[in-house]
Design an enzyme around this catalytic site. Sequence first.
Site, PDB file in Angstrom:
ATOM      1  CD  GLU A   1       0.944  22.210  23.249  1.00 53.23           C
ATOM      2  OE1 GLU A   1       0.618  23.232  23.894  1.00 53.23           O
ATOM      3  OE2 GLU A   1       1.144  21.101  23.791  1.00 53.23           O
TER       4      GLU A   1
ATOM      5  CG  ASN B   1       5.118  17.599  19.441  1.00 51.19           C
ATOM      6  OD1 ASN B   1       4.909  16.485  19.004  1.00 51.19           O
ATOM      7  ND2 ASN B   1       5.052  17.879  20.738  1.00 51.19           N
TER       8      ASN B   1
ATOM      9  CG  HIS C   1      -1.187  14.287  25.683  1.00 54.85           C
ATOM     10  ND1 HIS C   1      -0.446  13.550  26.576  1.00 54.85           N
ATOM     11  CD2 HIS C   1      -0.393  15.298  25.264  1.00 54.85           C
ATOM     12  CE1 HIS C   1       0.760  14.095  26.690  1.00 54.85           C
ATOM     13  NE2 HIS C   1       0.824  15.147  25.895  1.00 54.85           N
TER      14      HIS C   1
ATOM     15  CD  GLU D   1       4.093  16.004  24.197  1.00 58.91           C
ATOM     16  OE1 GLU D   1       3.266  16.269  25.103  1.00 58.91           O
ATOM     17  OE2 GLU D   1       4.711  16.882  23.551  1.00 58.91           O
TER      18      GLU D   1
ATOM     19  CG  ASP E   1      -0.906  10.817  28.386  1.00 57.66           C
ATOM     20  OD1 ASP E   1      -1.759  11.267  27.597  1.00 57.66           O
ATOM     21  OD2 ASP E   1      -0.192  11.542  29.093  1.00 57.66           O
TER      22      ASP E   1
END
Length: 347
Positions: free
Chosen positions: A161, A202, A238, A267, A269
């Site tokens: 990030e 990432n 996400h 990651e 979802d």
Amino acid sequence: MRKNRLRLVGTLAAFLVAAGIGTGSPAQARPEPPTLADLAQRHGRYFGSATDNPELVDEPYKALLGSEFDQITPGNGMKWYATEPQQGVFDFSEGDEIVNLARAHHQKVRGHTLVWHSQLPGWLTDREWTAPELRAVLKKHIQTEVRHYRGQIYAWDVVNEAFNEDGTYRETVFYKTLGPGYIADALRWAHQADPRAKLYLNDYNVEAIGPKSDAYYRLAKELKAQGVPLHGFGLQAHLALQYGYPTTLEDNLRRFSRLGLDTALTEVDVRMLLPATDEKLAQQADWYRDMTEACLAVRRCVGITVWDYTDRYSWIPAFFPGEGAALPWDEQLRPKPAYFALREALK
């Protein structure tokens, strides 16, 4: 009498064969269906899940974690606050527990994460650092952790990030003190500590082509041109139903692969505004299918990791009140439509 005995023995033998007992051959039972990992491996990909140490006391959860997936990411146990809670004092117990679990189930481990602006220990954030001081602290942290896990970690999220939504650098303690060169340094130091590990940048909200993913594309191109050891780009994925699907995901994956980089959905979802409805769950399933198909369409997209696999342990409700139901299994570990959509895509 002898014929009757032989007939009885033959009948018993036939029964035992049918039951698979005492014959040296397995029972004639219906074979177990392939797992998500099995299906992904047919495409040369992995299918993984994040996990966290407090969850490992949940035996039904742990059993499914060990059987359905072939890759694990520690959700928190390898972050800076956990691994170096006091300056120069390292604690790898939480990460070790997950690495040992993965080894027992023949699973790969993605290390997460070496450099991040969040979840830092107070000793690091509560004082001002000179550039030489912080550079030494950062190098020691990265190399101590990577050396500890040398040969046990498939890939590291080295810098996590690093950019804002508009593509400018995030004003972290590392950026403000060391400038943008801290990213290349972090990659070099990690590579020195474990030359075989794959090294990733990432981030979230980089699934579609846009200012933030463009910034990573430019940075990756520069780092590759400079010979910096960067091997992959992780797209956290996400997603939220209310904000729309990133329709340029496949094109985005493809342009990073053309730079010679692996990509991974790291990651995943897909959250929704609660309550969950059949309509929302069907849309969620479509998104999981579409993401998987996008990864399969790009040769260098190497795998998919859901950010834990069950709503029982999702991070979403605590951070996004009123949202949730983001994962392929529900809170009772029952598969949801998203799980069957994943199977369909992987077949």
